[in-house]
Motif scaffolding. Structure first.
Motif, PDB file in Angstrom:
ATOM      1  N   GLN A  85       0.838  -1.202   0.000  1.00 35.28           N
ATOM      2  CA  GLN A  85       0.000   0.000   0.000  1.00 35.28           C
ATOM      3  C   GLN A  85       0.876   1.256   0.000  1.00 35.28           C
ATOM      4  OE1 GLN A  85      -2.908  -0.150   3.135  1.00 35.28           O
ATOM      5  NE2 GLN A  85      -3.896  -2.003   2.345  1.00 35.28           N
ATOM      6  N   GLY A  86       1.925   1.197  -0.823  1.00 40.01           N
ATOM      7  CA  GLY A  86       2.845   2.323  -0.924  1.00 40.01           C
ATOM      8  C   GLY A  86       2.680   3.115  -2.197  1.00 40.01           C
ATOM      9  N   VAL A  87       1.443   3.224  -2.697  1.00 39.04           N
ATOM     10  CA  VAL A  87       1.154   3.983  -3.910  1.00 39.04           C
ATOM     11  C   VAL A  87       0.294   5.185  -3.533  1.00 39.04           C
ATOM     12  CG1 VAL A  87       0.178   3.913  -6.239  1.00 39.04           C
ATOM     13  CG2 VAL A  87       1.220   1.855  -5.262  1.00 39.04           C
ATOM     14  N   THR A  88       0.744   6.380  -3.896  1.00 37.18           N
ATOM     15  CA  THR A  88      -0.009   7.612  -3.624  1.00 37.18           C
ATOM     16  C   THR A  88      -0.221   8.359  -4.918  1.00 37.18           C
ATOM     17  OG1 THR A  88       2.073   8.773  -3.125  1.00 37.18           O
ATOM     18  CG2 THR A  88       0.859   7.807  -1.275  1.00 37.18           C
ATOM     19  N   LEU A  89      -1.349   9.038  -5.024  1.00 36.08           N
ATOM     20  CA  LEU A  89      -1.745   9.734  -6.243  1.00 36.08           C
ATOM     21  C   LEU A  89      -2.103  11.176  -5.924  1.00 36.08           C
ATOM     22  CD1 LEU A  89      -2.621   9.699  -9.290  1.00 36.08           C
ATOM     23  CD2 LEU A  89      -4.892   9.016  -8.477  1.00 36.08           C
ATOM     24  N   THR A  90      -1.659  12.081  -6.795  1.00 37.37           N
ATOM     25  CA  THR A  90      -1.996  13.496  -6.682  1.00 37.37           C
ATOM     26  C   THR A  90      -2.487  13.978  -8.042  1.00 37.37           C
ATOM     27  OG1 THR A  90      -0.284  13.829  -5.010  1.00 37.37           O
ATOM     28  CG2 THR A  90      -1.163  15.794  -6.079  1.00 37.37           C
ATOM     29  N   LEU A  91      -3.706  14.538  -8.073  1.00 36.24           N
ATOM     30  CA  LEU A  91      -4.298  15.021  -9.320  1.00 36.24           C
ATOM     31  C   LEU A  91      -4.281  16.541  -9.354  1.00 36.24           C
ATOM     32  CD1 LEU A  91      -7.428  12.731  -9.893  1.00 36.24           C
ATOM     33  CD2 LEU A  91      -5.292  12.751 -11.193  1.00 36.24           C
ATOM     34  N   GLN A  92      -3.866  17.092 -10.519  1.00 40.70           N
ATOM     35  CA  GLN A  92      -3.882  18.529 -10.754  1.00 40.70           C
ATOM     36  C   GLN A  92      -4.354  18.766 -12.183  1.00 40.70           C
ATOM     37  OE1 GLN A  92       0.062  20.019  -9.952  1.00 40.70           O
ATOM     38  NE2 GLN A  92      -0.086  19.686  -7.730  1.00 40.70           N
ATOM     39  N   ALA A  96      -1.365  14.097 -13.483  1.00 39.60           N
ATOM     40  CA  ALA A  96      -1.412  13.267 -12.279  1.00 39.60           C
ATOM     41  C   ALA A  96       0.006  12.898 -11.890  1.00 39.60           C
ATOM     42  CB  ALA A  96      -2.234  12.007 -12.511  1.00 39.60           C
ATOM     43  N   SER A  97       0.254  12.825 -10.619  1.00 34.99           N
ATOM     44  CA  SER A  97       1.558  12.439 -10.086  1.00 34.99           C
ATOM     45  C   SER A  97       1.385  11.180  -9.252  1.00 34.99           C
ATOM     46  CB  SER A  97       2.161  13.560  -9.240  1.00 34.99           C
ATOM     47  OG  SER A  97       3.406  13.168  -8.700  1.00 34.99           O
ATOM     48  N   LEU A  98       2.179  10.164  -9.583  1.00 35.42           N
ATOM     49  CA  LEU A  98       2.072   8.869  -8.919  1.00 35.42           C
ATOM     50  C   LEU A  98       3.412   8.556  -8.251  1.00 35.42           C
ATOM     51  CD1 LEU A  98      -0.092   6.583  -8.684  1.00 35.42           C
ATOM     52  CD2 LEU A  98       1.163   5.402 -10.482  1.00 35.42           C
ATOM     53  N   THR A  99       3.369   8.216  -6.982  1.00 35.24           N
ATOM     54  CA  THR A  99       4.568   7.918  -6.211  1.00 35.24           C
ATOM     55  C   THR A  99       4.504   6.490  -5.716  1.00 35.24           C
ATOM     56  OG1 THR A  99       4.771  10.220  -5.508  1.00 35.24           O
ATOM     57  CG2 THR A  99       5.992   8.580  -4.244  1.00 35.24           C
ATOM     58  N   PHE A 109       6.287   9.394 -10.761  1.00 40.18           N
ATOM     59  CA  PHE A 109       5.994   9.459 -12.192  1.00 40.18           C
ATOM     60  C   PHE A 109       4.939  10.535 -12.443  1.00 40.18           C
ATOM     61  CE2 PHE A 109       7.198   5.147 -11.116  1.00 40.18           C
ATOM     62  CZ  PHE A 109       8.149   4.827 -12.070  1.00 40.18           C
ATOM     63  N   ASP A 110       5.049  11.185 -13.584  1.00 40.31           N
ATOM     64  CA  ASP A 110       4.050  12.148 -14.051  1.00 40.31           C
ATOM     65  C   ASP A 110       3.207  11.493 -15.140  1.00 40.31           C
ATOM     66  OD1 ASP A 110       4.977  14.160 -12.349  1.00 40.31           O
ATOM     67  OD2 ASP A 110       6.474  14.843 -13.811  1.00 40.31           O
ATOM     68  N   LEU A 111       1.901  11.601 -14.984  1.00 42.63           N
ATOM     69  CA  LEU A 111       0.971  11.003 -15.940  1.00 42.63           C
ATOM     70  C   LEU A 111       0.140  12.103 -16.588  1.00 42.63           C
ATOM     71  CD1 LEU A 111       1.304   8.970 -13.320  1.00 42.63           C
ATOM     72  CD2 LEU A 111      -0.368   7.607 -14.575  1.00 42.63           C
TER      73      LEU A 111
END
Length: 206
Positions: A85-92, A96-99, A109-111
């Motif tokens: 459970q080490g996946v985090t998501l940030t939407l702008q 999207a930014s995925l860590t 990563f940048d999506l």
């Protein structure tokens, strides 16, 4: 340009974000094509799709950026992050930014948002793949429950022999297991000798 979707029969690692219940839920998954040497991460809310859009040309530079050798794959790192459970998501907006976090390493990563016509076949492949995976798991669960519910059959125990074995056809006598009667042995009580020897009828007394 987003690469064509892989076959639904494949089972790429995936996870849902956030891990707990919430109003906005996302599915994060990855696909790797060893023949083309491509790797991509995807995030979707079942309506829209975001992708890393990596190409085989820039993948070696990406691995070097994260300290990975050319022979190492990013997919094991993604699978390990999903299990922990080490996946985090940030939407702008459209970005999207995925860590991915797993122990001593962290990858970010940048999506970019995938246009609707290109996203549709990928979302369809994802839906069919998930449905096939669920059906496969249900069949395995049903087979396991049936095996656990069925009693184990034990081999039948040999009972006492009720009939004497057939006579030996070659010798014309009783087969193995039949004891021969000794001379003078009682017919009524085998194992005991007759108290009185058998005598015939005396016709002279008649």
């Amino acid at each position: 340009m987003v690469p064509p979707p892989l076959s639904p029969s494949l089972s790429p690692p995936l996870c849902t974000l956030p891990a707990g219940p919430g109003s906005s839920r996302f599915v994060c998954y990855c696909e790797e094509d060893g023949d083309r040497g491509s790797f991509n991460l995807y995030v979707t809310d079942a309506a829209e799709l975001w992708s890393t859009c990596f190409s085989p040309d820039n993948l070696p530079a990406l691995k070097a950026r994260f300290g990975l050798s050319a022979a190492e794959d990013i997919m094991p790192r993604f699978r390990a992050a999903c299990e922990r459970q080490g996946v985090t998501l940030t939407l702008q907006e459209d970005i999207a930014s995925l860590t991915l976090s797993g122990g001593p390493w962290t990858l970010t990563f940048d999506l970019s948002k995938v246009p609707g016509p290109e996203a549709a076949p990928r979302l369809q492949a994802l839906t069919l793949g998930l449905a096939e995976r669920v059906c496969r798991l249900e069949r395995r669960l049903a087979a396991a429950e049936e095996t656990a519910a069925s009693p184990k059959k034990s081999p039948p125990r040999p009972g006492p022999q009720l009939f004497l074995p057939d006579p030996d056809p070659q010798r014309g006598g009783p087969g193995p297991g039949v004891r021969r009667r000794c001379p003078g042995e009682s017919l009524i009580n085998p194992g005991f000798k007759s108290k009185k020897p058998a005598s015939g009828v005396d016709f002279d007394d008649a």
